[in-house]
Design an enzyme around this catalytic site. Structure first.
Site, PDB file in Angstrom:
ATOM      1  N   CYS A   1     -50.311  56.794  71.538  1.00 34.63           N
ATOM      2  CA  CYS A   1     -49.236  57.635  72.028  1.00 34.63           C
ATOM      3  C   CYS A   1     -49.434  58.673  73.153  1.00 34.63           C
ATOM      4  O   CYS A   1     -50.068  58.312  74.244  1.00 34.63           O
ATOM      5  CB  CYS A   1     -48.289  58.316  70.950  1.00 34.63           C
ATOM      6  SG  CYS A   1     -46.681  58.196  71.451  1.00 34.63           S
TER       7      CYS A   1
ATOM      8  N   HIS B   1     -47.767  53.819  66.215  1.00 36.30           N
ATOM      9  CA  HIS B   1     -48.245  54.541  65.441  1.00 36.30           C
ATOM     10  C   HIS B   1     -47.477  54.036  64.242  1.00 36.30           C
ATOM     11  O   HIS B   1     -47.274  53.230  63.912  1.00 36.30           O
ATOM     12  CB  HIS B   1     -47.634  56.136  65.715  1.00 36.30           C
ATOM     13  CG  HIS B   1     -46.126  56.267  65.740  1.00 36.30           C
ATOM     14  ND1 HIS B   1     -45.606  56.128  66.965  1.00 36.30           N
ATOM     15  CD2 HIS B   1     -45.483  56.513  64.976  1.00 36.30           C
ATOM     16  CE1 HIS B   1     -44.297  56.473  66.703  1.00 36.30           C
ATOM     17  NE2 HIS B   1     -44.123  56.664  65.413  1.00 36.30           N
TER      18      HIS B   1
END
Ligand SMILES: [Zn+2]
Lengths: 461, 248
Positions: free
Chosen positions: B97, B197
């Protein structure tokens, strides 16, 4: 272009009718539909109805604890004989507030627990007399976005309040303290008793830097997540000495707690049937709110003392010879408090964790990795562990990688079957602890209601 | 810090600031999957005030809130030298991310401010005007083997790759790098970046072992990892894939 708006009487009639119909069709308690219909037909209805409540509107918001705090304030208002309109059994979005106002015939005062993302809109419409800002924790990033985003929206909401309104805020939360700082008329609350705190931030702490200069904050004491006695050693920004504060906190496991409080109206002693330090905050917040409404300390204490947990908030349900204690856990801060409270019990822990990932839970289940489940594995306190819900296997992985022996895990996605498996693992007289997410709690409640063990949700008072 | 060939040294970059999407779950996966094979993970945590060691085998950089990421970007760009050196020497680097974005050349925020990256991966990111949120399913090919990766994404960044790296995978569900080209993540040698994630590794043990295999190779440890009983991992993976197909 303005949306067409139905006259007030017609709109209200249609909305009430929709609610009755929904209840007849068994579609639930009608705590949202009438409001939804009403605000569609007449968008300004909420503002008009709120204006008509003579003693004004109280809003209570925060990531955790708003339901319980609203119930505590409600108890104090009921004890004082006030006629209250509230959404304590319903939705905490715009539609729930509108429904409660629609059903508010003759109410003197309106009390609403409000979703943190919905607070700005609801405050703008209802022009509240009192706003209680409790805390902001990491919660459902997929739904609410980053914490900073909510902080900014709350700041705008507070700037938009009537300057004569009262903002009651948690001084122990640095972000909430900053949000309240701009308002001319505030009451702060917090926990002062250092014996109940820790000296270190847990993993899932969010606001750990000074909001003025960016330096990591110094904590004299940490209570929950990033809440505590904080200060910045760089620029001097610091928590204020709270106006209403818990000076002594005696936690008695899941049975409750005793509190001593200092308030501008003098000292108060309080017995609570609600466990854990999160409920200490709820009680102090409720006391500060009730005092701001002009209620007498002598009346507030006994009213709060009588209040028992709401369903799923450390409520105990007997099942045969066993007790099932349900502890709603929808974000890391709440789950961590539940774990801490369970560990105060001096018995082997039989645990059922129910993880759903529906819209109201947040579809992103990452948050379970921010919870300190590891504490449960210390000293071998977990006697049995059952995992259920839509994402039971994700929860199983969480415990597997925390170091819990995979052979001892029982994974049963169906909530009903998971409850049975967990009860079997408890044996004949063991206590079961259940930590469900929000929609898993509703499922569990419906399973228990189906077995005649708890009332249906909309009968909750 | 001493590490024999049986230990992997992991450098956890900015654990206090870049930890938003349960990044500690990825670290826990590295640790346990080594332990279950009689190997060890040693973790060096590097914060704003620390320098980055060049002798780790595995570097991990997670996601953070915008405010924290801005703070970290300047700091990391200034002291990324040892990280670049380690990567050139064969260390594994995983960015997730915000960490993925910082492995690129730069990140341009919605207000036009430009945050420097490390330039380890040949890619650029700019903020879009909406967040790309939801379940992700992609096919990843590493070392000739194709497997499915599942997880969740939540990012405002739109990432475009240059010629110096290839996408980590082809999307079957989700928005990926930019919502347009059907690609997710980036890989160049042992450098891996992704928006996935959830966290990334617990439900994708194959990917975890691929990264650990590289790290062990760099550490001079045993070649090949013993298989583990991943039945719970596979069950969780299957559920996530099903959820990715749900109506929203
Ligand atoms: Zn400061």
């Amino acid at each position: 272009m303005r949306k067409p708006s139905l006259p007030p009487g017609l709109a209200a009639g249609a909305a009430r009718g929709a609610g009755r119909l929904s209840q007849k069709l068994g579609q639930g308690g009608g705590t949202t539909l009438p409001g939804l219909v009403l605000t569609r037909l007449r968008p300004e209805a909420t503002a008009e109805m709120a204006l008509a409540v003579p003693d004004g509107v109280i809003l209570i918001s925060g990531t955790n604890g708003k339901t319980t705090t609203a119930r505590l304030v409600r108890a104090a208002l009921d004890a004082a004989g006030a006629k209250v309109a509230a959404n304590t059994a319903g939705s905490n979005l715009e539609r729930g507030v509108a429904t409660a106002l629609l059903n508010a015939d003759g109410a003197e005062v309106a009390l609403f627990e409000v979703d943190e993302a919905a607070l700005p809109g609801i405050a703008q419409q209802t022009r509240p007399r009192v706003v209680t800002l409790m805390n902001l924790f990491r919660d459902q990033l997929d739904r609410y976005g980053e914490l900073e985003h909510i902080v900014e929206r709350w700041q705008e909401a507070v700037a938009d309040l009537d300057p004569a309104s009262t903002v009651i805020y948690n001084a122990d939360d640095p972000a909430v303290a900053e949000i309240a700082a701009g308002h001319p008329n505030t009451v702060s609350y917090g926990i002062e008793d250092s014996r109940v705190g820790r000296d270190k931030l847990p993993h899932a702490a969010d606001t750990t830097e000074c909001r003025s200069c960016g330096t990591p904050l110094h904590y004299e004491m940490v209570t929950i997540a990033h809440l505590g006695r904080w200060s910045c050693r760089e620029c001097g920004l610091a928590r204020v000495q709270p106006d209403v504060q818990a000076t002594r906190v005696e936690l008695h496991g899941l049975d409750g707690q005793r509190l001593a409080m200092a308030t501008p109206e003098g000292p108060m002693e309080l017995s609570l049937r609600l466990p854990g330090m999160h409920n200490t905050y709820n009680a102090v917040a409720a006391t500060a709110t009730a005092l701001a409404l002009g209620l007498a300390p002598e009346a507030i204490g006994p009213a709060l003392a009588k209040r028992e947990s709401a369903f799923g908030r450390a409520e105990r349900t007997p099942i045969g010879t066993r007790r099932v204690t349900t502890l709603l856990a929808k974000n890391p801060a709440g789950a961590n408090e539940n774990i801490r409270t369970m560990l105060l019990e001096d018995c082997p822990l039989h645990l059922l964790v129910l993880l759903n990932d529906r819209t109201a839970d947040g579809q992103d289940v990452s948050w379970i990795w921010d919870v300190d489940y590891e504490f449960l594995l210390e000293d071998d306190r977990l006697a049995s562990l059952t995992l259920g819900g839509d994402r039971a296997y994700d929860m199983a992985l969480r415990f597997r990688y925390a170091g819990f022996d995979a052979d001892r895990l029982s994974v049963v996605p169906s909530v009903s079957a998971a409850l049975d498996a967990a009860l079997r693992a408890c044996g004949a007289d063991g206590d079961l602890y259940v930590m469900p997410t929000y929609t898993a709690l509703l499922e569990l409640q419906s399973v228990l209601a189906g077995r005649g063990l708890v009332p249906a949700f909309w009968e909750d008072k | 810090m001493s590490a024999g060939p049986s230990a992997v040294r992991l450098c956890h970059l900015y654990p206090e600031h870049m930890n938003i999407y349960a990044d500690r779950g990825n670290i826990a996966v590295f640790r346990r999957r080594l332990e279950w094979r009689g190997l060890k993970l040693e973790v060096a945590e590097v914060g704003l005030g620390d320098s980055i060691p060049a002798d780790c085998h595995l570097y991990y950089l997670g996601g953070g809130q915008d405010r924290d990421q801005a703070l970290v970007a300047e700091n990391l760009a200034r002291k990324a030298g040892p990280l670049r050196q380690a990567a050139e020497d064969g260390a594994v680097v995983l960015g997730v991310c915000g960490g993925y974005q910082l492995l690129g050349h730069s990140y341009t925020a919605s207000d036009g401010r430009r945050m420097p990256g490390t330039g380890l991966l040949d890619l650029e990111t700019a903020a879009g005007n909406s967040r790309l949120i939801g379940d992700v399913v992609l096919d990843v090919t590493l070392m000739g083997q194709t497997s499915e990766v599942v997880g969740y994404e939540n990012h405002a960044g739109r990432t475009h790759l240059g010629g110096g790296c290839t996408p980590l995978g082809r999307l079957r569900r989700g928005h990926g790098n930019n919502g347009d080209d059907g690609c997710e993540g980036a890989v160049a040698g042992r450098l891996v970046g992704t928006y996935v994630h959830g966290p990334l590794l617990p439900k994708n043990p194959w990917l975890a072992d691929a990264l650990l295999g590289w790290a062990l190779d760099h550490a001079g440890g045993p070649a090949g990892l013993e298989p583990l009983d991943d039945s719970i991992e596979h069950a969780a993976h299957a559920v996530a894939r099903t959820r990715a197909g749900r109506k929203r």
